[in-house]
Design a protein around this motif. Sequence first.
Motif, PDB file in Angstrom:
ATOM      1  N   SER B 283      23.725  20.401  24.227  1.00  0.00           N
ATOM      2  CA  SER B 283      23.942  20.420  25.676  1.00  0.00           C
ATOM      3  C   SER B 283      23.315  19.208  26.352  1.00  0.00           C
ATOM      4  CB  SER B 283      23.390  21.720  26.271  1.00  0.00           C
ATOM      5  OG  SER B 283      22.071  21.965  25.815  1.00  0.00           O
ATOM      6  N   ASN B 284      22.769  18.300  25.541  1.00  0.00           N
ATOM      7  CA  ASN B 284      22.294  17.014  26.049  1.00  0.00           C
ATOM      8  C   ASN B 284      21.264  17.168  27.164  1.00  0.00           C
ATOM      9  OD1 ASN B 284      22.448  14.195  25.756  1.00  0.00           O
ATOM     10  ND2 ASN B 284      23.736  14.009  27.578  1.00  0.00           N
ATOM     11  N   ASN B 285      20.238  17.942  26.884  1.00  0.00           N
ATOM     12  CA  ASN B 285      19.208  18.196  27.886  1.00  0.00           C
ATOM     13  C   ASN B 285      17.843  17.698  27.426  1.00  0.00           C
ATOM     14  OD1 ASN B 285      20.877  19.601  29.700  1.00  0.00           O
ATOM     15  ND2 ASN B 285      20.682  21.472  28.500  1.00  0.00           N
ATOM     16  N   LEU B 286      17.043  17.328  28.413  1.00  0.00           N
ATOM     17  CA  LEU B 286      15.614  17.058  28.216  1.00  0.00           C
ATOM     18  C   LEU B 286      14.870  18.240  28.827  1.00  0.00           C
ATOM     19  CD1 LEU B 286      13.314  15.005  27.495  1.00  0.00           C
ATOM     20  CD2 LEU B 286      13.624  14.040  29.783  1.00  0.00           C
ATOM     21  N   GLY B 287      13.942  18.833  28.078  1.00  0.00           N
ATOM     22  CA  GLY B 287      13.310  20.050  28.566  1.00  0.00           C
ATOM     23  C   GLY B 287      11.796  20.028  28.435  1.00  0.00           C
ATOM     24  N   VAL B 288      11.166  20.885  29.208  1.00  0.00           N
ATOM     25  CA  VAL B 288       9.710  21.080  29.128  1.00  0.00           C
ATOM     26  C   VAL B 288       9.448  22.583  29.098  1.00  0.00           C
ATOM     27  CG1 VAL B 288       7.482  20.672  30.214  1.00  0.00           C
ATOM     28  CG2 VAL B 288       9.291  18.953  30.437  1.00  0.00           C
ATOM     29  N   LEU B 289       8.663  23.013  28.115  1.00  0.00           N
ATOM     30  CA  LEU B 289       8.277  24.423  28.003  1.00  0.00           C
ATOM     31  C   LEU B 289       6.787  24.529  28.300  1.00  0.00           C
ATOM     32  CD1 LEU B 289       8.378  27.430  26.934  1.00  0.00           C
ATOM     33  CD2 LEU B 289       8.100  26.465  24.647  1.00  0.00           C
ATOM     34  N   THR B 300      19.643  17.851  32.623  1.00  0.00           N
ATOM     35  CA  THR B 300      20.838  17.436  31.892  1.00  0.00           C
ATOM     36  C   THR B 300      21.009  15.928  31.964  1.00  0.00           C
ATOM     37  OG1 THR B 300      21.921  19.527  32.309  1.00  0.00           O
ATOM     38  CG2 THR B 300      23.354  17.684  31.762  1.00  0.00           C
ATOM     39  N   GLY B 301      21.372  15.325  30.822  1.00  0.00           N
ATOM     40  CA  GLY B 301      21.666  13.895  30.850  1.00  0.00           C
ATOM     41  C   GLY B 301      21.149  13.113  29.668  1.00  0.00           C
ATOM     42  N   THR B 302      20.181  13.667  28.932  1.00  0.00           N
ATOM     43  CA  THR B 302      19.748  12.955  27.734  1.00  0.00           C
ATOM     44  C   THR B 302      19.228  13.944  26.694  1.00  0.00           C
ATOM     45  OG1 THR B 302      18.500  11.055  26.897  1.00  0.00           O
ATOM     46  CG2 THR B 302      17.345  12.476  28.439  1.00  0.00           C
ATOM     47  N   GLY B 303      19.640  13.734  25.449  1.00  0.00           N
ATOM     48  CA  GLY B 303      19.200  14.599  24.355  1.00  0.00           C
ATOM     49  C   GLY B 303      18.757  13.749  23.184  1.00  0.00           C
ATOM     50  N   GLY B 304      18.959  14.245  21.965  1.00  0.00           N
ATOM     51  CA  GLY B 304      18.645  13.470  20.758  1.00  0.00           C
ATOM     52  C   GLY B 304      17.161  13.245  20.575  1.00  0.00           C
ATOM     53  N   ASN B 305      16.851  12.181  19.831  1.00  0.00           N
ATOM     54  CA  ASN B 305      15.454  11.876  19.543  1.00  0.00           C
ATOM     55  C   ASN B 305      14.829  11.083  20.676  1.00  0.00           C
ATOM     56  OD1 ASN B 305      15.270  12.959  16.854  1.00  0.00           O
ATOM     57  ND2 ASN B 305      16.709  11.351  16.287  1.00  0.00           N
ATOM     58  N   LYS B 306      13.576  11.360  20.899  1.00  0.00           N
ATOM     59  CA  LYS B 306      12.842  10.622  21.918  1.00  0.00           C
ATOM     60  C   LYS B 306      11.422  10.383  21.400  1.00  0.00           C
ATOM     61  CE  LYS B 306      15.963  10.475  25.239  1.00  0.00           C
ATOM     62  NZ  LYS B 306      17.085  10.493  24.280  1.00  0.00           N
ATOM     63  N   GLY B 307      10.663   9.562  22.133  1.00  0.00           N
ATOM     64  CA  GLY B 307       9.256   9.350  21.818  1.00  0.00           C
ATOM     65  C   GLY B 307       8.411   9.667  23.041  1.00  0.00           C
ATOM     66  N   LEU B 308       7.336  10.419  22.828  1.00  0.00           N
ATOM     67  CA  LEU B 308       6.462  10.782  23.942  1.00  0.00           C
ATOM     68  C   LEU B 308       5.242   9.866  23.940  1.00  0.00           C
ATOM     69  CD1 LEU B 308       5.832  12.829  26.258  1.00  0.00           C
ATOM     70  CD2 LEU B 308       4.558  14.146  24.556  1.00  0.00           C
ATOM     71  N   ALA B 309       5.024   9.195  25.044  1.00  0.00           N
ATOM     72  CA  ALA B 309       3.851   8.325  25.179  1.00  0.00           C
ATOM     73  C   ALA B 309       2.673   9.150  25.704  1.00  0.00           C
ATOM     74  CB  ALA B 309       4.176   7.171  26.129  1.00  0.00           C
ATOM     75  N   PRO B 310       1.439   8.674  25.460  1.00  0.00           N
ATOM     76  CA  PRO B 310       0.281   9.452  25.923  1.00  0.00           C
ATOM     77  C   PRO B 310       0.217   9.616  27.440  1.00  0.00           C
ATOM     78  CG  PRO B 310      -0.398   7.392  24.865  1.00  0.00           C
ATOM     79  CD  PRO B 310       1.050   7.531  24.635  1.00  0.00           C
ATOM     80  N   ASP B 311       0.901   8.756  28.192  1.00  0.00           N
ATOM     81  CA  ASP B 311       0.897   8.907  29.657  1.00  0.00           C
ATOM     82  C   ASP B 311       1.919   9.941  30.130  1.00  0.00           C
ATOM     83  OD1 ASP B 311       3.274   7.586  29.226  1.00  0.00           O
ATOM     84  OD2 ASP B 311       2.681   5.728  30.213  1.00  0.00           O
ATOM     85  N   GLY B 312       2.611  10.579  29.185  1.00  0.00           N
ATOM     86  CA  GLY B 312       3.546  11.643  29.544  1.00  0.00           C
ATOM     87  C   GLY B 312       4.976  11.174  29.737  1.00  0.00           C
ATOM     88  N   PHE B 313       5.201   9.859  29.703  1.00  0.00           N
ATOM     89  CA  PHE B 313       6.572   9.367  29.821  1.00  0.00           C
ATOM     90  C   PHE B 313       7.265   9.413  28.459  1.00  0.00           C
ATOM     91  CE2 PHE B 313       4.507   7.308  33.497  1.00  0.00           C
ATOM     92  CZ  PHE B 313       5.349   7.782  34.499  1.00  0.00           C
TER      93      PHE B 313
END
Lengths: 162, 508
Positions: B283-289, B300-313
Amino acid sequence: MQNARILTMILLLGFGTADTTLLFSAQKSGERGTPEPPKGNLQRSAEILYFKRFAESGSERGKEIYFYKCWVCHNDYTRAAGTAAPTLRDLYKRPRLISGQPVNDQTVAAKIKTGGSNMPGYQYTLTEQDLADLVSFLREGKCCWEDFEEKEPPRNPRYKAK
Amino acid sequence: MGTLLEGIAMQLVSHKNAIRTTVYSDRDGRYEFPKLEAGWYTLRVARPLEYKPYQREAVWIEGATSLDEIVLERVTDSEFLPPTPEILAQLTDAEWLYNVPGTVQEKKIFSDTCGSGCHNYQQSLRDRFDEKGWSLMLDRMTLYAGRLVIEKNRPGPDGKIPMGFGLTEENRDILLKFLARVRGPQSEFAPMKPFPRPRGAATRVIITEYELPRFDVRVHDVAGDADGDIWYTSNRSPIIGKLDPRTGIVKEYQVPVTPGKHTGQHWLAIAKDGKIVFTETWSNNLGVLDPATGQVTKWTGTGGNKGLAPDGFVWGTCDGRYLCKFDPKVSAEPIQKIPLKKSQNTYGNDVSEDGNFFVGGTPWQANFDGIVWADLRTGEIWEVQTESGHADPSRGGVDPEGNGWNGGRGGRITEFERKTHRVREWESPTPFVTFYEAKPDKNGEIWAGAQRGGRIVRFNPKTDRWIEYIFPEPFSLDWRTWIDNSTNPVTAWYGDHNGYIVRIQPLE
C-alpha cells in the motif's frame, strides 16, 4: 552399513549475555510434570515443502496448496489489475465451469491437471493426494485467502510460549 | 568404535515454549548446550542428511546433565544420497541447484532470476511442467511486479512489457529450455551430494529458533529495542510483532488495513524515542507505531526500504533519480531531494549509526550495477559501478569507518570504500546462494544471510576469512539481519520468510 557416533555431554556454558543467563524455574527435582513433546515433524522444511503445516491431508492441507500454487493468479488484487484468472470463490455454487462442463470433483481436478491457454497444467507437479486435498478445499467453500487468512493468518499450534 | 562426527547439529526443543536451541558437535564429537531452563526437552539431530533421523522425545534437563552416547547409522554407504522426500526436504536450495543437471551458465541464470525474488528455488524445482507450462510460469514471474506479482510491469519506450530481474530475451530462452529439460514432465532426481557439514569455527555457535503465533506472516525485517525485545514486520499480514527472547512470548500489534490493497509491511527500525518506524510494501505507506499505545500513524506515498537516521529523519531514493529525506512525523512527502546521475533507484537505503553516511545498492538496472554512497553532512554523492556488472547489490549498512556494504543478489558482497571511492566485490564460497543484504558489525566484520544456502556468512575483510554458520533448517530467506553489538561476540538476528525468528550467537 557404517555407523558413527557422537560423544554427548551437556555442559553449562557461561555466556554473559542478558538473555542466556540462567532462567531456572523454581521447579524442584521430583516435580517435573509430564513431558509434552511437540507433535509432527520437527524438521520444519519437511512440513513446509510438502504443505503439511496445517494438516496431513484434507481441505486444510488443500488451503496451503492453494496458497502456494493457485493464489498468485486467482486473487482479487491481480484480477482488479487485469489478470484474466477467474476467482475460485464459491466455485461449487456455479452451474458450470467456463468450459461448459458441470462443476464436480472430476472436472475441477481435470482442469487443474490440464491447465488452459493461460494456465500451466499441474498434472506432473501435483500428486493425486495433493489434487484431492486442493479440490476438497475448493468444494468446501473455504476459498479465498484474501477473505480470511490474509487479515487473520492461521494460528501456529507449535507456538506455546505463555 | 565408530567415527567421531564433527558438525552434527544437535537440537533441544523445549516442551514448555517450543524454543529450539541448536549446537554443533566438535572434532571430538562433543557438543555443549548453553544454560537452559530446567524442564523437558526433545533431543534430536537436525538435518541428519546422510544419517538416519535421531530423536528422543523427552529428556529432562536440569543444570549439568550428561546424556548417553549417540550412535548414528548411515542412510547409505554412497556419498550420493537417495532423493527420498525425507532427504530432499533437508537439502538447501543451493544443494538442489548444484545437483540438478545443467550448465553453470543455466544455473546462474536461474539463480539470478528465480533467486532474485522472494521464493525459494525449491518452489520452482519441485514443480514439473512441459515447455508451455514453464513459459507461462516465466511470464507470470518476470512480467509482473513485486513479490505478489499482482500488476504487470509498465511498458518500456518500445511499448513492450520489460522482464524483471534484468532478464534478457536470450537468457529467458536459456532458462526456459533448462527448466523444461531438468524439470520436464518425465524428469526424475538423481542421487544427491550434500555440501560439507560445518567444521572448526563454524561449529562454535549457538542457534536459537523462536516460534511465532501465526503461519504465513512472512517475516521481513527484525530489530532489537532497548529492552532486548525483537520487533518484526510481516510482509503479508497486518501484524507487527514483538518477541521477548527470554520467554519466547510474542505480542502482536495490528496495523490498520488500507482498503483495496494487500496487507503487509517491509522495513522496520526503532527510533530513539522507542517508536517503531516502518513501511508497508503493497500500500506504499510510511508508518509509525507507538508501542505504548499501539496507535499507528500512516502516510501514503512511500514504501520499500528506508534508512532511519539518529535525528529521526528517514532517507531513501525517490521519484526515480533522487536521494530523498522524509520526516515520518509529518508526511511521506520528501523534505529534501538530492539528484542522482546514474542510479534510477536504490533497493536498499541505509544510514550509518552516527547519521553521517548513506549507502544503497542498485540491482537490475541495465546501465548501472552499482553503489550509491553519500555523505549526508555535505551532500557529496558517489555512484560507482561494480567490476562484474552482475552483483545486483541491494540492502546493506555502513561499517565503523564509513565504508558501505551491500549484499548482492548475484551472489556477491560489495564494499564501497570511503577513502578511495572504489567498489570491491567478493563472491560467496558456496555456489548458487544469493545475498539480499550485508550488515557490518562493530568490529567491521560483515554478516550476510546467504539466501537459499541455509546459512549466514561472517566475512572478515581484514583477513578475507569466511565463516559459514549453517542453520538447522535448509532455509535462510533472510531479508534483514540485525546485529546486537552490545554482546561480545556480537549476536546476529533474522526473521525467516518461512515464519520463525533466528538468533545466531557465535562463541568466538
